[in-house]
Design a protein around this motif. Structure first.
Motif, PDB file in Angstrom:
ATOM      1  N   ASP A   1       0.823  -1.209   0.000  1.00  0.00           N
ATOM      2  CA  ASP A   1       0.000   0.000   0.000  1.00  0.00           C
ATOM      3  C   ASP A   1       0.852   1.252   0.000  1.00  0.00           C
ATOM      4  OD1 ASP A   1      -1.780  -2.103   0.680  1.00  0.00           O
ATOM      5  OD2 ASP A   1      -3.202  -0.633   1.433  1.00  0.00           O
ATOM      6  N   ALA A   2       2.069   1.133   0.495  1.00  0.00           N
ATOM      7  CA  ALA A   2       2.967   2.280   0.548  1.00  0.00           C
ATOM      8  C   ALA A   2       4.396   1.759   0.463  1.00  0.00           C
ATOM      9  CB  ALA A   2       2.762   3.057   1.849  1.00  0.00           C
ATOM     10  N   ALA A   3       5.295   2.639   0.061  1.00  0.00           N
ATOM     11  CA  ALA A   3       6.719   2.323   0.054  1.00  0.00           C
ATOM     12  C   ALA A   3       7.329   2.792   1.371  1.00  0.00           C
ATOM     13  CB  ALA A   3       7.407   3.019  -1.116  1.00  0.00           C
ATOM     14  N   ILE A   4       8.548   2.338   1.651  1.00  0.00           N
ATOM     15  CA  ILE A   4       9.283   2.814   2.828  1.00  0.00           C
ATOM     16  C   ILE A   4      10.667   3.266   2.369  1.00  0.00           C
ATOM     17  CG2 ILE A   4      10.096   2.269   5.160  1.00  0.00           C
ATOM     18  CD1 ILE A   4       8.024   0.045   5.277  1.00  0.00           C
ATOM     19  N   VAL A   5      11.036   4.475   2.776  1.00  0.00           N
ATOM     20  CA  VAL A   5      12.293   5.084   2.347  1.00  0.00           C
ATOM     21  C   VAL A   5      13.127   5.412   3.592  1.00  0.00           C
ATOM     22  CG1 VAL A   5      13.326   6.988   1.020  1.00  0.00           C
ATOM     23  CG2 VAL A   5      11.081   6.093   0.365  1.00  0.00           C
ATOM     24  N   ALA A   6      14.425   5.210   3.472  1.00  0.00           N
ATOM     25  CA  ALA A   6      15.324   5.527   4.584  1.00  0.00           C
ATOM     26  C   ALA A   6      15.506   7.035   4.728  1.00  0.00           C
ATOM     27  CB  ALA A   6      16.687   4.871   4.349  1.00  0.00           C
ATOM     28  N   ALA A   7      15.542   7.507   5.962  1.00  0.00           N
ATOM     29  CA  ALA A   7      15.809   8.920   6.258  1.00  0.00           C
ATOM     30  C   ALA A   7      16.852   8.981   7.368  1.00  0.00           C
ATOM     31  CB  ALA A   7      14.528   9.633   6.678  1.00  0.00           C
ATOM     32  N   PRO A   8      18.114   8.630   7.013  1.00  0.00           N
ATOM     33  CA  PRO A   8      19.147   8.538   8.057  1.00  0.00           C
ATOM     34  C   PRO A   8      19.366   9.853   8.779  1.00  0.00           C
ATOM     35  CG  PRO A   8      20.112   8.427   5.843  1.00  0.00           C
ATOM     36  CD  PRO A   8      18.627   8.327   5.672  1.00  0.00           C
ATOM     37  N   ASP A   9      18.987  10.944   8.134  1.00  0.00           N
ATOM     38  CA  ASP A   9      19.165  12.288   8.682  1.00  0.00           C
ATOM     39  C   ASP A   9      18.105  12.620   9.741  1.00  0.00           C
ATOM     40  OD1 ASP A   9      18.065  15.246   8.231  1.00  0.00           O
ATOM     41  OD2 ASP A   9      20.228  15.309   7.849  1.00  0.00           O
ATOM     42  N   GLY A  10      17.017  11.787   9.787  1.00  0.00           N
ATOM     43  CA  GLY A  10      15.918  12.091  10.699  1.00  0.00           C
ATOM     44  C   GLY A  10      14.948  13.116  10.154  1.00  0.00           C
ATOM     45  N   ARG A  11      15.211  13.590   8.933  1.00  0.00           N
ATOM     46  CA  ARG A  11      14.323  14.520   8.222  1.00  0.00           C
ATOM     47  C   ARG A  11      14.313  14.093   6.760  1.00  0.00           C
ATOM     48  NH1 ARG A  11      17.958  19.725   8.728  1.00  0.00           N
ATOM     49  NH2 ARG A  11      19.419  18.106   8.111  1.00  0.00           N
ATOM     50  N   TYR A  12      13.302  14.514   6.018  1.00  0.00           N
ATOM     51  CA  TYR A  12      13.365  14.353   4.565  1.00  0.00           C
ATOM     52  C   TYR A  12      12.755  15.569   3.903  1.00  0.00           C
ATOM     53  CZ  TYR A  12       8.644  12.433   5.395  1.00  0.00           C
ATOM     54  OH  TYR A  12       7.358  12.230   5.815  1.00  0.00           O
ATOM     55  N   VAL A  13      13.286  15.852   2.718  1.00  0.00           N
ATOM     56  CA  VAL A  13      12.811  16.947   1.890  1.00  0.00           C
ATOM     57  C   VAL A  13      11.768  16.380   0.936  1.00  0.00           C
ATOM     58  CG1 VAL A  13      13.546  18.350  -0.082  1.00  0.00           C
ATOM     59  CG2 VAL A  13      14.867  18.382   2.042  1.00  0.00           C
ATOM     60  N   VAL A  14      10.664  17.113   0.722  1.00  0.00           N
ATOM     61  CA  VAL A  14       9.613  16.617  -0.171  1.00  0.00           C
ATOM     62  C   VAL A  14       9.049  17.752  -1.015  1.00  0.00           C
ATOM     63  CG1 VAL A  14       7.956  16.781   1.733  1.00  0.00           C
ATOM     64  CG2 VAL A  14       7.360  15.462  -0.280  1.00  0.00           C
ATOM     65  N   THR A  15       8.865  17.482  -2.307  1.00  0.00           N
ATOM     66  CA  THR A  15       8.291  18.451  -3.225  1.00  0.00           C
ATOM     67  C   THR A  15       7.386  17.729  -4.201  1.00  0.00           C
ATOM     68  OG1 THR A  15       8.792  20.160  -4.879  1.00  0.00           O
ATOM     69  CG2 THR A  15      10.259  18.262  -4.807  1.00  0.00           C
ATOM     70  N   THR A  16       6.324  18.382  -4.666  1.00  0.00           N
ATOM     71  CA  THR A  16       5.398  17.742  -5.597  1.00  0.00           C
ATOM     72  C   THR A  16       5.072  18.680  -6.745  1.00  0.00           C
ATOM     73  OG1 THR A  16       3.373  16.397  -5.709  1.00  0.00           O
ATOM     74  CG2 THR A  16       3.225  18.464  -4.513  1.00  0.00           C
ATOM     75  N   ASP A  17       4.786  18.101  -7.918  1.00  0.00           N
ATOM     76  CA  ASP A  17       4.620  18.895  -9.126  1.00  0.00           C
ATOM     77  C   ASP A  17       3.749  18.123 -10.110  1.00  0.00           C
ATOM     78  OD1 ASP A  17       5.285  21.280 -10.464  1.00  0.00           O
ATOM     79  OD2 ASP A  17       6.728  20.227 -11.705  1.00  0.00           O
ATOM     80  N   LEU A  18       2.889  18.836 -10.795  1.00  0.00           N
ATOM     81  CA  LEU A  18       2.040  18.234 -11.826  1.00  0.00           C
ATOM     82  C   LEU A  18       2.499  18.685 -13.197  1.00  0.00           C
ATOM     83  CD1 LEU A  18      -1.624  18.759 -10.574  1.00  0.00           C
ATOM     84  CD2 LEU A  18      -0.520  16.572 -11.039  1.00  0.00           C
ATOM     85  N   MET A  19       2.551  17.759 -14.163  1.00  0.00           N
ATOM     86  CA  MET A  19       2.753  18.104 -15.573  1.00  0.00           C
ATOM     87  C   MET A  19       1.494  17.696 -16.326  1.00  0.00           C
ATOM     88  SD  MET A  19       6.713  17.139 -16.524  1.00  0.00           S
ATOM     89  CE  MET A  19       6.270  16.783 -18.223  1.00  0.00           C
ATOM     90  N   VAL A  20       0.859  18.668 -16.968  1.00  0.00           N
ATOM     91  CA  VAL A  20      -0.440  18.452 -17.598  1.00  0.00           C
ATOM     92  C   VAL A  20      -0.336  18.713 -19.096  1.00  0.00           C
ATOM     93  CG1 VAL A  20      -2.862  19.173 -17.623  1.00  0.00           C
ATOM     94  CG2 VAL A  20      -1.573  19.209 -15.470  1.00  0.00           C
ATOM     95  N   HIS A  21      -0.931  17.808 -19.888  1.00  0.00           N
ATOM     96  CA  HIS A  21      -0.952  18.031 -21.329  1.00  0.00           C
ATOM     97  C   HIS A  21      -1.710  19.316 -21.632  1.00  0.00           C
ATOM     98  CE1 HIS A  21      -2.379  17.423 -25.562  1.00  0.00           C
ATOM     99  NE2 HIS A  21      -1.084  17.184 -25.662  1.00  0.00           N
ATOM    100  N   GLY A  22      -1.082  20.180 -22.410  1.00  0.00           N
ATOM    101  CA  GLY A  22      -1.674  21.474 -22.722  1.00  0.00           C
ATOM    102  C   GLY A  22      -0.767  22.550 -22.162  1.00  0.00           C
ATOM    103  N   PRO A  23      -0.940  22.920 -20.884  1.00  0.00           N
ATOM    104  CA  PRO A  23      -0.085  23.980 -20.346  1.00  0.00           C
ATOM    105  C   PRO A  23       1.378  23.572 -20.172  1.00  0.00           C
ATOM    106  CG  PRO A  23      -1.612  23.148 -18.673  1.00  0.00           C
ATOM    107  CD  PRO A  23      -2.030  22.552 -19.984  1.00  0.00           C
ATOM    108  N   ASP A  24       1.644  22.294 -19.911  1.00  0.00           N
ATOM    109  CA  ASP A  24       3.012  21.897 -19.556  1.00  0.00           C
ATOM    110  C   ASP A  24       3.744  21.128 -20.651  1.00  0.00           C
ATOM    111  OD1 ASP A  24       2.941  23.034 -16.965  1.00  0.00           O
ATOM    112  OD2 ASP A  24       1.738  21.340 -16.283  1.00  0.00           O
ATOM    113  N   PHE A  25       3.027  20.458 -21.543  1.00  0.00           N
ATOM    114  CA  PHE A  25       3.686  19.764 -22.642  1.00  0.00           C
ATOM    115  C   PHE A  25       2.668  19.481 -23.740  1.00  0.00           C
ATOM    116  CE2 PHE A  25       2.255  16.457 -19.714  1.00  0.00           C
ATOM    117  CZ  PHE A  25       1.605  15.567 -20.544  1.00  0.00           C
ATOM    118  N   ARG A  26       3.205  19.161 -24.924  1.00  0.00           N
ATOM    119  CA  ARG A  26       2.374  18.740 -26.057  1.00  0.00           C
ATOM    120  C   ARG A  26       2.870  17.368 -26.482  1.00  0.00           C
ATOM    121  NH1 ARG A  26       0.045  23.825 -27.505  1.00  0.00           N
ATOM    122  NH2 ARG A  26       0.304  24.934 -25.544  1.00  0.00           N
ATOM    123  N   LEU A  27       1.941  16.425 -26.617  1.00  0.00           N
ATOM    124  CA  LEU A  27       2.348  15.072 -26.998  1.00  0.00           C
ATOM    125  C   LEU A  27       2.918  15.033 -28.418  1.00  0.00           C
ATOM    126  CD1 LEU A  27      -0.580  13.094 -25.359  1.00  0.00           C
ATOM    127  CD2 LEU A  27       1.809  13.116 -24.648  1.00  0.00           C
TER     128      LEU A  27
END
Lengths: 330, 330
Positions: free
Chosen positions: B42-68
């Protein structure tokens, strides 16, 4: 797509632009206790005291996943949160944070995104207190789309996978079975106009009876409880009990035999209905089932029939976004 | 939307269904060194040896962001990876993992998703070795959409925010300025048919000259190097140098004065062109600029004019998905 009929008079995403909309949305979103850095930079920073984090991602798309005529904006935010929180809980983790990306037509009223933000806030507060939204993105699209990535903390526990079910284990479920599918049937039957097109006024009249579909409330806290009780396998019931149980059976190399007397008045509905986001888990025999878990069957030895009902092989069918999307009622 | 013309003869997402497609895609994706549990639960597990993690999210949509018609599937995967890796790098973090959710029409050839997966793999290998894809989702949609969430490890470093620029700091950039915008202009001018509709054959002939737009290669490794060198502020240049620099100026309470002689042959193009995903950073005076960073200006005292060019106030305009989307050439 259908938009609220008063869209013409309301402030739209196109009016405000991306940064203007985000400035209106972020203050409404719930803060995460684990947030070290929130929205406003290129990335957020989340605490992972365990040295690991659980991550799951999910898309909700207008058409296959929801209809704007049936779901209020608050419903959309609530359901997007709930369905992802449930995936985190199914690992035995406590949900800590979400990031949310939304793609919407420029003519979308800003009020709609405010309602979605409120749904995220209320779902986090009700289902996973302490969890909040740490970042997001906004883009233009012809198709209304909500992309959620959710994070969780295992708090030092071993994660509960799909692959750990053992012969002799008790099969248990926490949360409803078939309620979301029943509500969806009701909406398709009664919340459409004479041409079969989803109708907002008719849906509003059915809200209380359709809540399991529009704004499900899965038992998020039972995920960590199951892990603490020694659950051997667990997953979130998103595509239907039979199809999802088959995933555990496949991963664990076992078969699962459901007891029809434990599946309510309509066992076929319980086995086939998706989107309840209830938790399915297997426990060693003799374990006292934690929280809202109840026995629905047993893990039996592996053979060609992975899913059985009262000992008789049963098809492991359920929802698929590509084959299950009824475009006729868009 | 336009689809490859041989789509009729190819195996489609609708033919295979969600789980069949995922089974074809996951083996092509790069593994992440930090992955503790990958796709299949149901979910993945990722190591965070630093005790913190950086996270960013972004959408790419046909039309405004790219043309097939312009981007190959490999380009789409590459660019989706590169633009998110750059956000992680801009915090001073090393990219560790991605999750990828794709919404696509059921008639989409499976080969297209395989090409996207290959683009993710090759971008990770080239730009952020060790980073990989740990999970994903697939849904049906009328609008082709790619949602990426990226993670990074600060390795014990203090994150570099937008808010730390100080008067007297050197303003520097690593990576091209205006190259992606130049390539986009070229595509709009020459990769369209007589009616202005994007044309795949014409785009193919321009590939080498349009690569900065279709498959940018931002200097991901320079993000951690900048943090180690003492960068006071940093961000990824996604919406144009002037608009993005204004974000640093706003967050830091300073103004930024660009030196036109450091902005190439066309300073206005360098200031206004988006999507380069180059890194913008400020450094204390006297610091030896690391990696590919070069001086382009200075941080000056705050006043009403946040962005200046050779001491003269300059508008902080750039790309916005709601106002910048030219629907006429869809």
């Amino acid at each position: 797509m259908s938009m609220p009929t008063d869209a013409g008079s309301a402030e739209t995403l196109g009016d405000l632009g991306e940064s203007g909309v985000l400035a209106r949305i972020f203050p409404r979103l719930p803060a995460a206790a684990a947030q070290l850095l929130g929205p406003g930079d290129d990335a957020a920073i989340v605490a992972a005291p365990d040295g690991r984090y659980v991550v799951t991602t999910d898309l909700m798309v207008h058409g296959p996943d929801f209809r704007l005529a049936w779901s209020t904006p608050h419903d959309l935010g609530w359901k997007a949160a709930a369905s992802n929180l449930s995936d985190v809980a199914a690992m035995g983790a406590v949900p800590t944070a979400l990031v949310v990306a939304i793609a919407a037509p420029p003519a979308t009223p800003v009020a709609m995104l405010e309602g979605i933000a409120d749904g995220f806030r209320d779902a986090c507060e009700a289902l996973a207190p302490g969890c909040g939204v740490v970042g997001g993105d906004l883009s233009a699209s012809d198709t209304f789309t909500i992309a959620v990535t959710a994070f969780g903390d295992l708090e030092g526990r071993v994660p509960v996978l799909r692959s750990g079910a053992r012969v002799g284990d008790v099969v248990a479920v926490s949360g409803p079975l078939g309620a979301a599918a029943t509500a969806l049937r009701l909406l398709f039957a009664e919340a459409v106009d004479a041409d079969g097109v989803p109708d907002a006024a008719r849906a509003a009249a059915l809200r209380d009876r359709a809540r399991s579909q529009l704004a499900p409330a899965p038992p998020i806290g039972d995920g960590p409880l199951a892990a603490l009780a020694g659950a051997t396998a667990m997953l979130d019931l998103s595509d239907g009990l039979a199809k999802d149980a088959a995933r555990v059976a496949d991963a664990s190399g076992v078969s699962i035999d459901f007891d029809s007397s434990a599946l309510g008045d309509d066992p076929e509905l319980a086995l086939g209905g998706g989107e309840d986001h209830s938790l399915f888990a297997t426990f060693p025999p003799g374990v006292e089932l934690p929280g809202g878990f109840r026995r629905v069957g047993a893990v039996v030895s592996a053979d060609a029939s992975r899913i059985l009902l009262d000992g008789v092989p049963h098809p492991a069918t359920g929802w698929d976004p590509f084959t299950g999307w009824d475009r006729s009622a868009d």
